[in-house]
Enzyme design. Structure first.
Site, PDB file in Angstrom:
ATOM      1  N   GLN A 159       0.850  -1.198   0.000  1.00  0.00           N
ATOM      2  CA  GLN A 159       0.000   0.000   0.000  1.00  0.00           C
ATOM      3  C   GLN A 159       0.886   1.248   0.000  1.00  0.00           C
ATOM      4  OE1 GLN A 159      -2.532   1.450   3.294  1.00  0.00           O
ATOM      5  NE2 GLN A 159      -4.259   1.265   1.884  1.00  0.00           N
TER       6      GLN A 159
ATOM      7  N   TYR B 247      -6.022  11.008   3.757  1.00  0.00           N
ATOM      8  CA  TYR B 247      -4.619  11.304   3.463  1.00  0.00           C
ATOM      9  C   TYR B 247      -4.499  12.082   2.142  1.00  0.00           C
ATOM     10  CZ  TYR B 247      -4.097   8.324   7.468  1.00  0.00           C
ATOM     11  OH  TYR B 247      -4.200   7.821   8.735  1.00  0.00           O
TER      12      TYR B 247
ATOM     13  N   ARG C  10      -7.595   2.442  -3.070  1.00  0.00           N
ATOM     14  CA  ARG C  10      -8.480   2.463  -1.906  1.00  0.00           C
ATOM     15  C   ARG C  10      -9.050   3.863  -1.711  1.00  0.00           C
ATOM     16  NH1 ARG C  10      -8.179   0.336   4.351  1.00  0.00           N
ATOM     17  NH2 ARG C  10      -9.953  -1.019   4.026  1.00  0.00           N
TER      18      ARG C  10
ATOM     19  N   GLY D 177      -9.415  -7.003   8.617  1.00  0.00           N
ATOM     20  CA  GLY D 177      -8.264  -6.439   9.299  1.00  0.00           C
ATOM     21  C   GLY D 177      -8.182  -6.947  10.724  1.00  0.00           C
ATOM     22  N   ARG D 178      -8.911  -6.270  11.614  1.00  0.00           N
ATOM     23  CA  ARG D 178      -8.849  -6.622  13.039  1.00  0.00           C
ATOM     24  C   ARG D 178      -9.111  -8.110  13.265  1.00  0.00           C
ATOM     25  NH1 ARG D 178     -12.953  -1.888  14.671  1.00  0.00           N
ATOM     26  NH2 ARG D 178     -13.823  -2.664  12.714  1.00  0.00           N
TER      27      ARG D 178
HETATM   28  C1  FMN Z   1      -4.432  -1.198  13.546  1.00  0.00           C
HETATM   29  C2  FMN Z   1      -5.063  -0.692  12.271  1.00  0.00           C
HETATM   30  C3  FMN Z   1      -4.258  -0.069  11.331  1.00  0.00           C
HETATM   31  C4  FMN Z   1      -4.813   0.357  10.099  1.00  0.00           C
HETATM   32  N1  FMN Z   1      -3.983   0.883   9.128  1.00  0.00           N
HETATM   33  C5  FMN Z   1      -4.472   1.120   7.878  1.00  0.00           C
HETATM   34  C6  FMN Z   1      -3.594   1.467   6.810  1.00  0.00           C
HETATM   35  O1  FMN Z   1      -2.365   1.535   6.949  1.00  0.00           O
HETATM   36  N2  FMN Z   1      -4.163   1.702   5.598  1.00  0.00           N
HETATM   37  C7  FMN Z   1      -5.509   1.613   5.384  1.00  0.00           C
HETATM   38  O2  FMN Z   1      -5.971   1.844   4.255  1.00  0.00           O
HETATM   39  N3  FMN Z   1      -6.363   1.266   6.385  1.00  0.00           N
HETATM   40  C8  FMN Z   1      -5.868   0.984   7.620  1.00  0.00           C
HETATM   41  N4  FMN Z   1      -6.721   0.540   8.605  1.00  0.00           N
HETATM   42  C9  FMN Z   1      -8.167   0.308   8.295  1.00  0.00           C
HETATM   43  C10 FMN Z   1      -8.410  -1.166   7.931  1.00  0.00           C
HETATM   44  O3  FMN Z   1      -7.809  -1.502   6.686  1.00  0.00           O
HETATM   45  C11 FMN Z   1      -9.913  -1.522   7.857  1.00  0.00           C
HETATM   46  O4  FMN Z   1     -10.527  -0.741   6.844  1.00  0.00           O
HETATM   47  C12 FMN Z   1     -10.651  -1.301   9.170  1.00  0.00           C
HETATM   48  O5  FMN Z   1      -9.917  -1.805  10.265  1.00  0.00           O
HETATM   49  C13 FMN Z   1     -12.043  -1.981   9.162  1.00  0.00           C
HETATM   50  O6  FMN Z   1     -11.938  -3.343   8.849  1.00  0.00           O
HETATM   51  P1  FMN Z   1     -11.931  -4.515   9.978  1.00  0.00           P
HETATM   52  O7  FMN Z   1     -13.173  -4.364  10.761  1.00  0.00           O
HETATM   53  O8  FMN Z   1     -11.877  -5.782   9.183  1.00  0.00           O
HETATM   54  O9  FMN Z   1     -10.715  -4.320  10.822  1.00  0.00           O
HETATM   55  C14 FMN Z   1      -6.202   0.157   9.847  1.00  0.00           C
HETATM   56  C15 FMN Z   1      -6.997  -0.431  10.831  1.00  0.00           C
HETATM   57  C16 FMN Z   1      -6.454  -0.881  12.019  1.00  0.00           C
HETATM   58  C17 FMN Z   1      -7.329  -1.586  13.023  1.00  0.00           C
END
Ligand code: FMN
Length: 374
Positions: free
Chosen positions: A104, A176, A228, A320-321
């Site tokens: 990314q 961003y 994205r 993600g989480r």
């Molecule tokens: C610890 C953490 C770091 C994240 N860093 C990024 C990132 O670097 N780039 C991005 O596009 N989204 C980032 N996100 C957003 C996630 O990609 C995702 O959209 C969000 O957590 C919701 O999805 P989930 O419920 O499956 O976690 C981050 C989320 C978390 C929890």
């Protein structure tokens, strides 16, 4: 495997020619764990390896394309050729486990903490601070600097190719720099980069074109290019759902491999700028789904959560989480053990879960961020 989940395990070939083995993607997640010089640490390489043998594709944490785009403490760098071996460590760890590795690529713009960027000088489309008390006023980028950042996105793409990645994801989401140019909140320019909605699109689309050009010149194997975006902004002025549709129409005409929606909740509804009451993801899929593959995401913890989301019609689901909490999520579904999926983080399991310290600290000190953390 319970046969109802079989559609999640169908392979898919992107327009670029890259084939992924299933429809589950690891969402990009910053882990705050890289060295101060931008090189990756062993701890984060192990964290990726632990999560790469189930999913079809891993999108890495964001990496900055130029020094004044560094948005997080412990973010890894993609801005210099000497970082190619470091970038390669992550790509190799992911690919060795059988997933496709997508880097990314990112510039934080006005969201960068001043202490992380050269001379503490933060930059953006216009000299407008983000909402919230005490947010620093960025300096407006010059025409020449904008051209230079577009070039930097291309250079980081070349480094991704040399480091062995299967693709890049352009980070146009989460407020961003790319989004700052598209947003009427942060972009008040009256030159070729701002004014009308079409002009606000100029910078993000120029980045797409540059990344495509570099991939065409340098990639010797099929190479994924994704984008994205975040639908809508809460601020007024700010991006509305109607404007989001203009953005994704333009992106859908760019022959990208995928568009990745950034959402916290997969089924969330539009705030404004939409006539209907369906979820954002349904509106987006209907609008562009026949032209480009859409990746949906957000708070999908169980196998049935993911299946229901997939049945909305999007061809990919990112998590993600959920993959921090349970790195074996995909294997459990594949082996008919979906009842064993863990959906709340176990605070005693950092070692088993292979989560680097800085990310673990961020998680356990963030109430409400992860289920199970109060
Ligand atoms: C610890 C953490 C770091 C994240 N860093 C990024 C990132 O670097 N780039 C991005 O596009 N989204 C980032 N996100 C957003 C996630 O990609 C995702 O959209 C969000 O957590 C919701 O999805 P989930 O419920 O499956 O976690 C981050 C989320 C978390 C929890």
């Amino acid at each position: 495997m319970n046969s109802k989940y079989a559609p999640l395990f169908e392979s898919f070939t992107f327009p670029s020619g890259v084939e992924v083995k299933n429809r589950v993607v690891m969402a990009p997640m910053t882990n705050f764990s890289s060295n101060a010089d931008g090189t990756v640490t062993d701890a984060e390489v192990k964290y990726y390896a632990r999560r790469s043998d189930g999913v079809g594709m891993v999108v890495t944490a964001c990496t900055y394309v130029t020094a004044n785009g560094k948005g997080f403490q412990g973010e890894f760098g993609g801005d210099r050729d000497e970082l190619i071996p470091s970038l390669k460590q992550v790509a190799t760890a992911i690919k060795e486990k059988g997933a496709k590795a997508v880097l990314q690529i990112f510039h934080g713009g006005r969201q960068c903490p001043p202490e992380l960027v050269p001379n503490g000088e933060i930059v953006s489309a216009s000299a407008v601070p983000a909402e919230g008390n005490g947010k620093p006023v960025p300096r407006e980028l010059t025409d020449q600097e904008i051209e230079s950042i577009i070039h930097d996105f291309g250079e980081t793409t070349r480094r991704a190719i040399e480091a062995g990645y299967d693709g890049v994801e352009i980070h146009g989401a989460n407020g961003y720099l790319l989004q700052q140019f598209f947003s009427p909140h942060s972009n008040r320019r009256e030159d070729r980069w701002g004014g009308s909605i079409e002009k606000r699109l100029t910078f993000p689309l120029a980045v797409v074109d540059e990344v495509k050009k570099v991939a065409a010149e340098h990639a010797k194997a099929p190479f994924i290019i994704g984008y994205r975006f975040s639908p809508e902004e809460p601020e007024t002025p700010g991006i509305t759902m109607a404007e989001t549709l203009v953005l994704i129409d333009a992106l859908a005409d760019k022959n990208l491999d995928y568009l990745h929606v950034s959402l916290q909740e997969f089924w969330s509804k539009p705030r404004r700028g939409a006539e209907d009451s369906r979820a954002r993801i349904e509106i987006i899929q209907e609008r562009v789904g026949d032209k480009v593959s859409v990746i949906g995401v957000g708070a999908l913890y169980t196998a049935d959560d993911v299946l229901k989301a997939f049945q909305s019609g999007v061809p990919f689901i990112a998590m993600g989480r959920e993959l921090i909490i349970d790195p074996d999520w995909v294997q459990k579904v594949k082996e008919g053990r979906e009842a064993e999926i863990v959906t709340k983080i176990d605070k005693s399991k950092q070692q088993d879960l292979v989560v680097p310290d800085p990310l673990w600290q961020a998680i356990i000190h963030s109430p409400g961020w992860f289920p199970g953390i109060e």
